[in-house]
Structures are given as structure tokens and as C-alpha cells.
Design an enzyme around this catalytic site. Structure first.
Site, PDB file in Angstrom:
ATOM      1  N   CYS A   1      -1.506   1.616  -2.974  1.00  0.00           N
ATOM      2  CA  CYS A   1      -2.453   2.609  -2.899  1.00  0.00           C
ATOM      3  C   CYS A   1      -1.696   4.113  -3.053  1.00  0.00           C
ATOM      4  O   CYS A   1      -2.303   5.171  -3.687  1.00  0.00           O
ATOM      5  CB  CYS A   1      -3.179   2.566  -1.645  1.00  0.00           C
ATOM      6  SG  CYS A   1      -3.392   0.861  -1.281  1.00  0.00           S
TER       7      CYS A   1
ATOM      8  N   CYS B   1       0.932  -1.179   0.155  1.00  0.00           N
ATOM      9  CA  CYS B   1       0.004   0.045   0.086  1.00  0.00           C
ATOM     10  C   CYS B   1       1.010   1.273   0.291  1.00  0.00           C
ATOM     11  O   CYS B   1       0.691   2.214  -0.769  1.00  0.00           O
ATOM     12  CB  CYS B   1      -1.016   0.061   1.113  1.00  0.00           C
ATOM     13  SG  CYS B   1      -1.848   1.629   1.550  1.00  0.00           S
TER      14      CYS B   1
ATOM     15  N   HIS C   1     -27.157  21.548  -1.623  1.00  0.00           N
ATOM     16  CA  HIS C   1     -27.263  22.004  -2.917  1.00  0.00           C
ATOM     17  C   HIS C   1     -26.004  23.043  -3.003  1.00  0.00           C
ATOM     18  O   HIS C   1     -25.891  23.882  -2.037  1.00  0.00           O
ATOM     19  CB  HIS C   1     -28.515  22.429  -3.247  1.00  0.00           C
ATOM     20  CG  HIS C   1     -28.731  22.887  -4.581  1.00  0.00           C
ATOM     21  ND1 HIS C   1     -28.635  22.037  -5.679  1.00  0.00           N
ATOM     22  CD2 HIS C   1     -29.048  24.023  -5.091  1.00  0.00           C
ATOM     23  CE1 HIS C   1     -29.068  22.842  -6.698  1.00  0.00           C
ATOM     24  NE2 HIS C   1     -29.068  24.091  -6.461  1.00  0.00           N
TER      25      HIS C   1
ATOM     26  N   GLU D   1     -26.179  15.422  -3.943  1.00  0.00           N
ATOM     27  CA  GLU D   1     -27.577  15.532  -3.634  1.00  0.00           C
ATOM     28  C   GLU D   1     -28.384  14.717  -4.194  1.00  0.00           C
ATOM     29  O   GLU D   1     -29.564  14.392  -4.021  1.00  0.00           O
ATOM     30  CB  GLU D   1     -28.012  16.829  -3.742  1.00  0.00           C
ATOM     31  CG  GLU D   1     -27.842  17.352  -5.115  1.00  0.00           C
ATOM     32  CD  GLU D   1     -28.321  18.894  -5.333  1.00  0.00           C
ATOM     33  OE1 GLU D   1     -29.446  19.292  -4.555  1.00  0.00           O
ATOM     34  OE2 GLU D   1     -27.605  19.430  -5.897  1.00  0.00           O
TER      35      GLU D   1
ATOM     36  N   LYS E   1       0.210   5.187  -6.225  1.00  0.00           N
ATOM     37  CA  LYS E   1      -0.854   5.230  -6.936  1.00  0.00           C
ATOM     38  C   LYS E   1      -1.765   6.557  -7.216  1.00  0.00           C
ATOM     39  O   LYS E   1      -2.190   7.298  -7.966  1.00  0.00           O
ATOM     40  CB  LYS E   1      -1.847   4.137  -7.084  1.00  0.00           C
ATOM     41  CG  LYS E   1      -3.060   3.614  -8.057  1.00  0.00           C
ATOM     42  CD  LYS E   1      -4.129   4.474  -7.847  1.00  0.00           C
ATOM     43  CE  LYS E   1      -4.531   4.006  -6.492  1.00  0.00           C
ATOM     44  NZ  LYS E   1      -5.133   2.689  -6.408  1.00  0.00           N
TER      45      LYS E   1
ATOM     46  N   TYR F   1      -8.814  -4.068 -11.573  1.00  0.00           N
ATOM     47  CA  TYR F   1      -8.441  -2.594 -10.748  1.00  0.00           C
ATOM     48  C   TYR F   1      -7.252  -1.685 -11.475  1.00  0.00           C
ATOM     49  O   TYR F   1      -7.093  -0.681 -11.780  1.00  0.00           O
ATOM     50  CB  TYR F   1      -8.016  -2.781  -9.501  1.00  0.00           C
ATOM     51  CG  TYR F   1      -9.096  -2.870  -8.345  1.00  0.00           C
ATOM     52  CD1 TYR F   1      -9.562  -1.803  -7.630  1.00  0.00           C
ATOM     53  CD2 TYR F   1      -9.701  -4.265  -8.202  1.00  0.00           C
ATOM     54  CE1 TYR F   1     -10.580  -1.869  -6.649  1.00  0.00           C
ATOM     55  CE2 TYR F   1     -10.618  -4.346  -7.136  1.00  0.00           C
ATOM     56  CZ  TYR F   1     -11.103  -3.309  -6.303  1.00  0.00           C
ATOM     57  OH  TYR F   1     -12.261  -3.176  -5.463  1.00  0.00           O
TER      58      TYR F   1
ATOM     59  N   GLU G   1      -6.729   1.831 -13.640  1.00  0.00           N
ATOM     60  CA  GLU G   1      -6.187   2.739 -13.004  1.00  0.00           C
ATOM     61  C   GLU G   1      -5.026   3.342 -13.605  1.00  0.00           C
ATOM     62  O   GLU G   1      -4.766   4.574 -13.964  1.00  0.00           O
ATOM     63  CB  GLU G   1      -5.758   2.643 -11.602  1.00  0.00           C
ATOM     64  CG  GLU G   1      -6.982   2.190 -10.474  1.00  0.00           C
ATOM     65  CD  GLU G   1      -6.734   2.005  -9.261  1.00  0.00           C
ATOM     66  OE1 GLU G   1      -7.672   2.387  -8.180  1.00  0.00           O
ATOM     67  OE2 GLU G   1      -5.740   1.584  -8.788  1.00  0.00           O
TER      68      GLU G   1
HETATM   69  P1  NDP Z   1      -7.865  -7.933 -10.811  1.00  0.00           P
HETATM   70  O1  NDP Z   1      -8.116  -9.186 -10.239  1.00  0.00           O
HETATM   71  O2  NDP Z   1      -8.473  -6.749 -10.434  1.00  0.00           O
HETATM   72  O3  NDP Z   1      -7.830  -7.949 -12.327  1.00  0.00           O
HETATM   73  C1  NDP Z   1      -7.256  -8.750 -12.960  1.00  0.00           C
HETATM   74  C2  NDP Z   1      -7.450  -8.677 -14.403  1.00  0.00           C
HETATM   75  O4  NDP Z   1      -6.716  -9.678 -15.251  1.00  0.00           O
HETATM   76  C3  NDP Z   1      -8.974  -8.965 -14.875  1.00  0.00           C
HETATM   77  O5  NDP Z   1      -9.358  -8.340 -16.154  1.00  0.00           O
HETATM   78  C4  NDP Z   1      -8.796 -10.584 -15.550  1.00  0.00           C
HETATM   79  O6  NDP Z   1      -9.614 -10.940 -16.236  1.00  0.00           O
HETATM   80  C5  NDP Z   1      -7.354 -10.498 -15.918  1.00  0.00           C
HETATM   81  N1  NDP Z   1      -6.780 -11.792 -16.190  1.00  0.00           N
HETATM   82  C6  NDP Z   1      -6.509 -12.685 -14.862  1.00  0.00           C
HETATM   83  N2  NDP Z   1      -5.843 -13.614 -15.403  1.00  0.00           N
HETATM   84  C7  NDP Z   1      -5.416 -13.254 -16.966  1.00  0.00           C
HETATM   85  C8  NDP Z   1      -4.760 -14.002 -17.700  1.00  0.00           C
HETATM   86  N3  NDP Z   1      -4.097 -15.273 -17.675  1.00  0.00           N
HETATM   87  N4  NDP Z   1      -4.680 -13.685 -18.851  1.00  0.00           N
HETATM   88  C9  NDP Z   1      -5.397 -12.433 -19.451  1.00  0.00           C
HETATM   89  N5  NDP Z   1      -5.868 -11.738 -18.489  1.00  0.00           N
HETATM   90  C10 NDP Z   1      -5.996 -12.232 -17.187  1.00  0.00           C
HETATM   91  O7  NDP Z   1      -6.230  -7.694 -10.514  1.00  0.00           O
HETATM   92  P2  NDP Z   1      -5.385  -6.533 -10.477  1.00  0.00           P
HETATM   93  O8  NDP Z   1      -3.981  -6.973 -10.438  1.00  0.00           O
HETATM   94  O9  NDP Z   1      -5.885  -5.374 -11.161  1.00  0.00           O
HETATM   95  O10 NDP Z   1      -5.367  -5.925  -8.857  1.00  0.00           O
HETATM   96  C11 NDP Z   1      -5.167  -7.126  -7.754  1.00  0.00           C
HETATM   97  C12 NDP Z   1      -5.767  -6.620  -6.589  1.00  0.00           C
HETATM   98  O11 NDP Z   1      -5.095  -5.554  -6.071  1.00  0.00           O
HETATM   99  C13 NDP Z   1      -7.363  -6.144  -6.893  1.00  0.00           C
HETATM  100  O12 NDP Z   1      -8.286  -7.292  -6.888  1.00  0.00           O
HETATM  101  C14 NDP Z   1      -7.551  -5.532  -5.603  1.00  0.00           C
HETATM  102  O13 NDP Z   1      -8.045  -6.420  -4.509  1.00  0.00           O
HETATM  103  C15 NDP Z   1      -6.201  -4.700  -5.263  1.00  0.00           C
HETATM  104  N6  NDP Z   1      -6.092  -3.524  -5.995  1.00  0.00           N
HETATM  105  C16 NDP Z   1      -7.201  -2.350  -4.960  1.00  0.00           C
HETATM  106  C17 NDP Z   1      -7.018  -1.339  -5.433  1.00  0.00           C
HETATM  107  C18 NDP Z   1      -8.079  -0.199  -5.102  1.00  0.00           C
HETATM  108  O14 NDP Z   1      -8.615  -0.605  -3.980  1.00  0.00           O
HETATM  109  N7  NDP Z   1      -8.375   0.804  -5.768  1.00  0.00           N
HETATM  110  C19 NDP Z   1      -6.300  -0.599  -6.692  1.00  0.00           C
HETATM  111  C20 NDP Z   1      -5.362  -1.688  -7.150  1.00  0.00           C
HETATM  112  C21 NDP Z   1      -5.321  -2.887  -6.902  1.00  0.00           C
HETATM  113  P3  NDP Z   1     -11.163 -11.338 -15.971  1.00  0.00           P
HETATM  114  O15 NDP Z   1     -11.777 -10.145 -15.498  1.00  0.00           O
HETATM  115  O16 NDP Z   1     -11.451 -12.100 -17.291  1.00  0.00           O
HETATM  116  O17 NDP Z   1     -10.828 -12.570 -14.902  1.00  0.00           O
END
Ligand code: NDP
Length: 473
Positions: A48, A43, A438, A443, A51, A180, A184
Site C-alpha cells: 500500500c 503494506c 458546493h 455533492e 504503491k 487490484y 494499479e
Molecule cells: P486479485 O485477486 O485482485 O486479482 C487477480 C487477477 O489475476 C484477476 O484478474 C484474476 O482473474 C487473475 N488470475 C488469477 N489467477 C490467474 C491465472 N492462473 N491465470 C491468469 N489470470 C489469473 O489479486 P491481486 O494480485 O491483484 O491482489 C491481491 C490482493 O491484494 C487483492 O485481492 C487485495 O486484497 C490486495 N490488494 C489491495 C489493494 C488495495 O486495497 N488498493 C491493492 C493491491 C492489492 P479473474 O478475475 O478471472 O479471477
């Protein structure tokens, strides 16, 4: 008196571990915490916090453009990536030091070393080889980005670990994934000046979020000039003279200066010696724990992303605190995972709490949806083609609000406050009875009187004449 060197040994000084160590020490425990990298964890160091700093940096682009509509003349702005990286580095170094100082102030002994389990109540510090015995061990080692899919040349790609410290701003950035992190960073880099392309294997971004909000984020990404490809996977990454050639399924090829893989994260359990202690893992390699974060081994607990429950910083912190209160404070507490607010810091950002429409419809017999799709007031003068989406989901039988979703400026801030109302069990009628403030965007949340749709389990789709799809005005 005890024969142990410490009452608690914490492996990993991220959000969950640091909170657990400090609270346990405040309860009078003798605590040691070991960290192999920098104190603060994902984080603070490469998640976080940096980022969000980059999100702020990226949004100035919109502000410079919007200013003209309000009478300002702004000379063509320029952006200096190394300057941002240096400023970010200064801030996170400071934060890391504050974390260290707070640990020490709480009486926690900090060991700068990797630590591995040697047995159920013994930890080895890898830097010195020294063994420390502890009555209780807490594993809070977090998770790391995966380099998947396993394709030739994937080693050329970077992950969110490296993206914060690139020596220069990539002119062309390809992002694999649609979660995510992918969303982002796409939003950030497109504003900082990169040409961004995203390759997403699904049919939309942000699986698991509310369908209308996913569409709204997708549209916002497109408006930012990001090139989006859905239903594609990378098959090969090759080095080229100017960067990398990436081959995608469906025969597409993308040239990029950097390829960012953001396809999820995996719990950091490898090589920790968990097998020496007999700790059980799940099929993803996460540590299995009960409601009190205790593993199958009585003396070993785990909190945060290494347990793969809800991978969010505030959850890890709450788990760490609850663990310390339970084990050292005589106040057993199981964390409540209901109504956790979350945000995706795209621009505009997405803030959510509670059930999506899809989840509510799967779980409840009758669901009411109240939705708004409007142009924010600021856009009236800036001329920006931006929409704000808001959606409240209620159980039509009880009137209880099950979820709220906002895509727009300050959505994350709104979601945090909405979480209080939803946690308290607010009904839609309570929202209606709340006086509006407002002029604000928020709102709208208390003036959404007209139902957009009602869904009944027996009925295949929206019923009645008031079932306009979200977005119709
Ligand atoms: P996510 O799980 O959010 O997203 C992973 C993405 O990668 C999805 O689009 C998924 O597709 C795709 N994917 C997974 N495996 C493959 C593969 N083998 N080939 C191609 N595409 C694939 O993971 P992130 O890495 O973005 O983030 C990890 C975690 O970190 C989040 O789940 C969250 O908990 C945390 N995080 C939180 C944030 C916040 O609170 N703002 C910011 C950043 C991270 P599909 O949808 O089809 O599964």
C-alpha cells in the site's frame, strides 16, 4: 507466575502482527515478535504505502498536462525513476524504523529472525535455533504473490514484490492479470512513461466490483493508452535479446522489457511448522480460524492475510487489535466485516463501500439504483476526456443504502466517509436530506434524486421508463 518464556509470541511483524503485539503489551502481556524480513510487512514495505507514493508520482503527468488549460506554461517535464525509487526507499525505511521503535516503546521484544512453530506453545527462532515457549502464539505471516499460471518461463516474470525496485523504468511492460495490483500498476507505469499492455483472462478488469465501475475503469485504462486484451492467458515467456517474448492464447505475442504477474496472492503458511502443532488449513493453504481468530488449537491464533478472510491492511489491523483485546484485555471482540470500504488506486481511482448492484440484486427483492456520469469541473478547462461515475444502491423496500461506488478524483477519500453513513444504516432519504457542499464532486452523492433503475426479483430487467442505463445523459 508462569512457566512460559512469553505470554504471546507473534510470528510476522506486518500490520496485523504489530498491532496485536503492541496492544497485548499495553494490556500487560510479555510479548515477543519475530520478523524475518523488514518490520512493517507487505503494506509498508512492498504494498500500500510504496504503491500510493508511486500513484502520486504518476499523477504529476496529468497535472503537467492539465496545467496548460489553467494558463500555465510547463516546460516538457522529465521523470527520473531511480530518484523516485530512492525517495520511496527512504520513506519506507523510516516507517519501518518507526514501527520498530513503537514496538520497543510498548515493551515488545523484537527478534530479527524467521520463526517456526515447534509445537502448540513453542516457537523456534531459525537464526539462532533458540526455542521460545509462549502461552499464546499468533501467526500473522501475511501472503505472497503467486507466479501463476504455471507456464514455461514464468520465472522470468516479476511480481509486485520486485516491481518497486526495478533498476530502470521498463519501456514496455506486460501485466498479466486484471485485479487490484494489475490495474494499479498499469495506471502508474503508463503515466510514468512505459508502454503498458495488460493480458486479462476474464472479460473485464476487477472481477467482483460493480459492473458499471469495472467498465469505467476499463475505459480509463484505455484512455491512458494501455493496450488491453481480454479472454487471454499467457502460455510461454522466453528471453529475447531486448527483453522477453510472451506468447498468449489466441496466437498473440507481446514483446516486453518486464513481465509483471499479478494473479493473486497466497497465504504464507508453508514451512511454518503448523503441522507440528496440528493447525488446520483450508484448501488454499490459509489458516482456518473462528470469529475470534482462534485456530483449532487453543493456544494458536492467526490474523491478517494468512487467514484469507478479507485481504486488506485495515482488516488485519482490526483483527490484530480484536485478538489482543479478547485474549489479553478481557474484552472479547469479533471483528465485524460489514461495509468495509475499499479503493483501487487507478487514475481516476475507484472507491467503494457495500454491495455492488449485482450483489444487491441477488440478495434483495427490490433494488433502486441512482447513478451519475459527469465531466468533472476541472476537466472543463483542462480539456481532459475524463468522466466521474457515482452510483448509490438502495434496498427499495427499506430505502436503506446498501452500497456506494465512485470512480473519480478523491473517490477513495469519499468512500471512507460514506462507509460511516452506510455502517450507521443510512437511508437514501438521509442522503437526500443532507445539504450539499458546493462546488464539489461529492455533492452529487446527496443530490442524486432521480432513480436510474429499479430492479425487482421477479422481473428480468430494469422496469419502467426511468430505467436508463448508466452512462446515458
Ligand atoms: P486479485 O485477486 O485482485 O486479482 C487477480 C487477477 O489475476 C484477476 O484478474 C484474476 O482473474 C487473475 N488470475 C488469477 N489467477 C490467474 C491465472 N492462473 N491465470 C491468469 N489470470 C489469473 O489479486 P491481486 O494480485 O491483484 O491482489 C491481491 C490482493 O491484494 C487483492 O485481492 C487485495 O486484497 C490486495 N490488494 C489491495 C489493494 C488495495 O486495497 N488498493 C491493492 C493491491 C492489492 P479473474 O478475475 O478471472 O479471477
Amino acid at each position: 507466575m508462569t512457566d512460559f518464556d512469553a505470554d504471546l509470541f507473534v510470528i510476522g511483524a506486518g500490520s496485523g502482527g504489530v498491532r496485536a503485539a503492541r496492544v497485548a503489551a499495553m494490556h500487560g502481556a510479555r510479548v515477543v515478535i519475530a520478523e524475518e524480513f523488514r518490520i512493517g510487512g507487505t503494506c509498508v514495505i512492498r504494498g500500500c504505502v510504496p504503491k500510493k507514493l508511486m500513484v502520486y508520482a504518476s499523477r504529476f503527468k496529468d497535472d503537467f498536462e492539465d496545467a496548460a488549460g489553467f494558463g500555465w506554461s510547463v516546460r516538457p517535464p522529465s521523470f527520473d525513476w531511480p530518484k523516485l525509487v530512492a525517495a520511496k526507499e527512504k520513506e519506507i525505511s523510516l516507517l519501518s524504523e518507526v514501527y520498530r521503535a513503537n514496538l520497543i516503546k510498548s515493551g515488545v521484544r523484537v527478534e530479527q529472525s524467521r520463526a517456526e512453530l515447534d509445537g502448540p506453545q513453542s516457537v523456534r527462532l531459525c537464526a539462532s535455533g533458540r526455542k521460545v515457549s509462549a502461552r499464546t502464539v499468533l501467526v500473522s505471516t501475511g501472503a505472497s504473490p503467486v507466479l501463476e499460471p504455471d507456464i514455461p518461463g514464468r520465472g522470468f516474470a516479476i511480481t509486485s514484490n520486485e516491481v518497486f525496485d526495478l533498476p530502470e523504468l521498463p519501456k514496455r511492460l506486460l501485466i498479466i492479470g486484471g485485479g487490484y495490483i494489475a490495474v494499479e500498476f498499469a495506471s502508474v507505469f503508463a503515466r510514468l512513461g512505459s508502454n503498458v499492455a495488460m493480458a486479462v483472462r476474464g472479460e473485464n478488469v476487477l472481477r467482483g466490483f460493480d459492473g458499471d465501475m469495472r467498465n469505467g475503469v476499463r475505459d480509463a485504462l484505455l484512455r491512458s493508452g494501455i493496450e488491453l486484451s481480454f479472454g487471454v492467458l499467457p502460455t510461454n515467456v522466453e528471453k529475447s535479446a531486448a527483453g522477453y517474448h510472451v506468447t498468449l492464447t489466441k496466437g498473440a505475442r507481446v514483446d516486453a522489457d518486464q513481465v509483471l504477474i499479478a494473479t493473486g496472492r497466497r497465504p504464507n503458511t508453508k514451512g511454518l511448522g503448523l503441522e507440528n502443532a496440528g493447525v488446520e488449513l483450508d484448501c488454499l493453504g490459509a489458516i482456518k480460524v473462528d470469529a475470534f481468530s482462534q485456530t483449532n488449537i487453543d493456544s494458536i491464533y492467526a490474523v491478517g492475510d494468512v487467514t484469507n478472510r478479507v485481504a486488506l491492511t485495515p482488516v488485519a489491523i482490526r483483527e490484530g487489535h480484536a485478538f489482543a483485546d479478547t485474549v489479553f484485555g478481557g474484552r472479547p471482540e469479533a471483528v465485524n466485516y460489514e461495509a468495509i470500504p475499499t479503493a483501487v488506486f487507478s487514475t481516476p481511482e475507484l472507491g467503494c463501500v457495500g454491495s455492488t448492484e449485482e450483489e444487491a440484486r441477488a440478495a434483495c427483492d427490490r433494488v433502486d439504483v441512482y447513478a451519475a456520469n459527469f465531466r468533472p469541473l476541472k476537466a472543463a478547462l483542462s480539456g481532459r476526456a475524463e468522466r466521474t461515475l457515482m452510483k448509490i444502491i438502495a434496498d427499495a423496500n427499506t430505502d436503506r443504502v446498501l452500497g456506494a461506488h465512485i470512480l473519480g478524483e478523491d473517490a477513495a477519500e469519499m468512500a471512507q466517509l460514506l462507509a460511516i453513513a452506510i455502517k450507521l444504516g443510512a437511508k437514501k432519504a438521509d442522503f437526500d436530506a443532507t445539504m450539499a457542499l458546493h462546488p464539489t464532486a461529492a455533492e452529487e452523492l446527496v443530490t442524486l434524486r432521480t432513480r436510474t433503475a429499479r430492479y425487482e426479483r421477479e422481473v428480468a430487467g430494469p422496469e419502467g421508463p426511468d430505467c436508463a442505463p448508466l452512462g446515458a445523459e
